[in-house]
Design an enzyme around this catalytic site. Structure first.
Site, PDB file in Angstrom:
ATOM      1  N   LYS A  80       0.853  -1.199   0.000  1.00  0.00           N
ATOM      2  CA  LYS A  80       0.000   0.000   0.000  1.00  0.00           C
ATOM      3  C   LYS A  80       0.888   1.247   0.000  1.00  0.00           C
ATOM      4  O   LYS A  80       1.909   1.284   0.689  1.00  0.00           O
ATOM      5  CB  LYS A  80      -0.885  -0.023   1.249  1.00  0.00           C
ATOM      6  CG  LYS A  80      -1.891   1.123   1.326  1.00  0.00           C
ATOM      7  CD  LYS A  80      -2.769   0.992   2.572  1.00  0.00           C
ATOM      8  CE  LYS A  80      -3.789   2.110   2.685  1.00  0.00           C
ATOM      9  NZ  LYS A  80      -4.619   2.011   3.901  1.00  0.00           N
ATOM     10  N   SER A 155      -9.554   2.023   3.312  1.00  0.00           N
ATOM     11  CA  SER A 155      -8.729   2.754   2.381  1.00  0.00           C
ATOM     12  C   SER A 155      -7.701   1.883   1.645  1.00  0.00           C
ATOM     13  O   SER A 155      -7.094   2.349   0.687  1.00  0.00           O
ATOM     14  CB  SER A 155      -7.975   3.870   3.115  1.00  0.00           C
ATOM     15  OG  SER A 155      -7.079   3.304   4.070  1.00  0.00           O
ATOM     16  N   SER A 179      -9.546  -0.212   7.632  1.00  0.00           N
ATOM     17  CA  SER A 179      -9.064  -0.099   6.256  1.00  0.00           C
ATOM     18  C   SER A 179      -8.426  -1.338   5.655  1.00  0.00           C
ATOM     19  O   SER A 179      -8.154  -1.353   4.457  1.00  0.00           O
ATOM     20  CB  SER A 179      -8.069   1.047   6.146  1.00  0.00           C
ATOM     21  OG  SER A 179      -8.769   2.235   5.945  1.00  0.00           O
TER      22      SER A 179
HETATM   23  N1  GLN Z   1     -12.749   4.352   6.778  1.00  0.00           N
HETATM   24  C1  GLN Z   1     -12.172   4.818   8.016  1.00  0.00           C
HETATM   25  C2  GLN Z   1     -11.794   6.275   7.873  1.00  0.00           C
HETATM   26  O1  GLN Z   1     -11.995   6.824   6.838  1.00  0.00           O
HETATM   27  C3  GLN Z   1     -11.002   3.977   8.386  1.00  0.00           C
HETATM   28  C4  GLN Z   1      -9.778   4.301   7.615  1.00  0.00           C
HETATM   29  C5  GLN Z   1      -8.587   3.476   7.975  1.00  0.00           C
HETATM   30  O2  GLN Z   1      -8.699   2.463   8.670  1.00  0.00           O
HETATM   31  N2  GLN Z   1      -7.440   3.944   7.553  1.00  0.00           N
HETATM   32  O3  GLN Z   1     -11.281   6.871   8.767  1.00  0.00           O
END
Ligand code: GLN
Length: 490
Positions: A80, A155, A179
């Site tokens: 990532k 994400s 994420s």
């Molecule tokens: N979707 C969540 C957010 O936008 C979690 C994101 C993540 O775990 N990096 O904060």
């Protein structure tokens, strides 16, 4: 041989390399060919490092020819774009870091290099890891390999889609509030978020430092165990990494499930959960019960406060972490500005996308004097209540089972106009993140042609237990009858 090498799991590929069925160069070539032929339609990669991957593969083959090698040696993995990779552009999905070439490797990358893994490239993501659909990438959307009109989750959407579309054998992601697990569920792969402190965050570009953790996206649970074994461990460069033994997460134990108590909390099966997803997850719990486990009802009373608490804590930490992108040391530079204030304002206006700006404003507001007690401090107290709920539950049960995401993959664009609807994609993953617990999402079936994920949560540093149960689940679940993937018709 050759044609389907890109479809292998890590452990099957490791066996194949060990037997000499194929070389790492052949395997890596098969994956690079797969990326060239389909990624224009998926969008999983931001950078493909083909030449470097092939020379790493050749070096792996040479090592193997002369002696014993690590099991990960020569296996192609994707990373990532939130993780710093020496000499390879690392954008974190943001314009702000376009062209940024880190001078050093994140600790997890160093571990993978030491183990001999081959890095295929950097995967797409929501900007600064903020998002649940990958649509907040500053570069391009990622499409779900099962249905190209749908999101892969986020994400770590690029990593999940790359694994699901057989563009890499496995990938690293990061998980702050879900994420790794939520995109794994939406793409039908396995997503593991270790305990906070289990894996070093050194070189992981910070979003919310008290929550961020590196995790894995893989084709099965054994692969998650294999990759975790390679990246876990104490690191003096991350003061929150914990000095506790790293187990052999792959060790097979046939203890079975007979003494196992699984906690099921009604708070995870109510409002917001698609009934079709709920019944798949109940079937998965039934599979564990049929195999000898006992189901116990538990109460995780403060679950519904997790979302509001997270959306105070994470943006607060983000607003502090992202202050460094002002064009002085980090970020774009604006040489035409007439003074420093104008430069900083210009760089931040241009470099950040709208969701990141929203989080910075939310966080700066929650931390501002006069509001700190009402928001940040209060959210921290709620976080303690959520953790206390889990501690009490783990006095009665060994593991907790929940859905990973409330719905299957949604249509591209469908939540872009409604940030709260987007945030609600994470209602099932946020509580364990706030409590710092290890969790895993494992595929448990399909609803209308789309994968559904089943989440298991264990007490802190009990990854061994978590992986053992997840592996037994996978074994008892057996092969699932999968519908056609749209990626296969490309
Ligand atoms: N979707 C969540 C957010 O936008 C979690 C994101 C993540 O775990 N990096 O904060």
């Amino acid at each position: 041989m050759g044609r389907d090498l890109h479809c292998l799991t890590l452990h099957a590929a490791a066996d194949g390399l060990a037997r000499g069925d194929f070389t790492s160069v052949e395997l890596t070539t098969a994956l690079l060919d797969r990326i060239s032929s389909i990624d224009a339609n998926i969008g999983a990669f931001l950078t493909v490092t083909a030449d470097a991957a092939l020379s790493q593969a050749a070096a792996a083959d040479a090592r193997r020819a002369t002696g014993e090698v690590n099991r990960l040696d020569g296996l192609p993995i994707a990373i990532k774009d939130v993780l710093s990779t020496a000499g390879v552009e690392t954008t974190c999905g943001s314009r702000m870091l376009q062209g940024f070439i880190p001078p050093y490797d994140a600790t997890v990358i160093r571990h993978l290099r030491t183990a001999g893994a081959v890095m295929l490239g950097k995967t797409n993501m929501d900007e600064f890891a903020m998002g649940s659909s990958n649509e907040y990438s500053a570069y391009k959307v990622v499409r779900n390999p099962w249905d190209l009109g749908r999101v892969p989750g986020g994400s770590s959407g690029g990593s999940a889609a790359a694994v699901a579309a057989d563009e890499c054998l496995a990938a690293l992601g990061s998980d702050t509030g879900g994420s790794v697990r939520q995109p794994a569920a939406l793409c039908g792969c396995v997503g593991l978020k270790p305990t906070y402190g289990r894996v070093s965050r050194y070189g992981l570009i910070a979003f919310a430092s008290s929550l961020d953790q590196v995790g894995t996206l893989t084709k099965d649970v054994s692969d998650a165990a294999m990759l975790l074994g390679a990246i876990a461990g104490h690191d003096s460069r991350d003061s929150t990494s914990v000095d506790t033994p790293v187990f052999n997460y792959l060790a097979d134990s046939d203890d079975g499930l007979h003494d196992l108590k699984i906690g099921v909390a009604p708070q995870y099966f109510g409002k917001g959960l698609a009934p079709s997803v709920g019944s798949k997850v109940r079937e998965a719990i039934g599979t564990l019960v049929d195999a000898g486990a006992t189901e116990r009802e538990i109460s995780l009373t403060h679950t519904e406060l997790a979302l509001p608490a997270y959306y105070v804590i994470a943006p607060s930490e983000a607003s502090a972490n992202l202050a460094r992108y002002n064009g002085v040391k980090y970020g774009l530079s604006d040489v035409n500005a007439s003074d420093v204030d104008e430069m900083m304002a210009g760089v931040r206006a241009e470099g950040f996308g709208s969701e990141v700006k929203r989080r910075i404003m939310l966080g700066a507001f929650a931390l501002s004097s006069g509001y700190y007690d009402a928001f940040y401090l209060r959210a921290q107290k709620v976080r303690t209540l959520i953790k206390d709920d889990f501690d009490a539950a783990f006095e009665q049960v060994d593991v907790i089972a929940t859905p990973t995401a409330p719905t299957p993959a949604f249509e591209l664009g469908s939540k872009l106009g409604d940030p709260v609807a987007m945030y609600q994609s994470d209602i099932m993953t946020l509580p364990a993140s706030l409590a710092g617990l290890p969790c895993i999402s494992v595929p448990c079936g399909f609803v209308e042609g789309l994968p559904v994920g089943f989440q298991l949560i264990a007490p802190a540093f009990e990854e061994e237990r978590l992986l053992r149960i997840a592996r037994l689940f996978e074994r008892f679940r057996g092969d699932m009858e999968a519908p056609a993937r749209e990626v296969d018709s490309l």
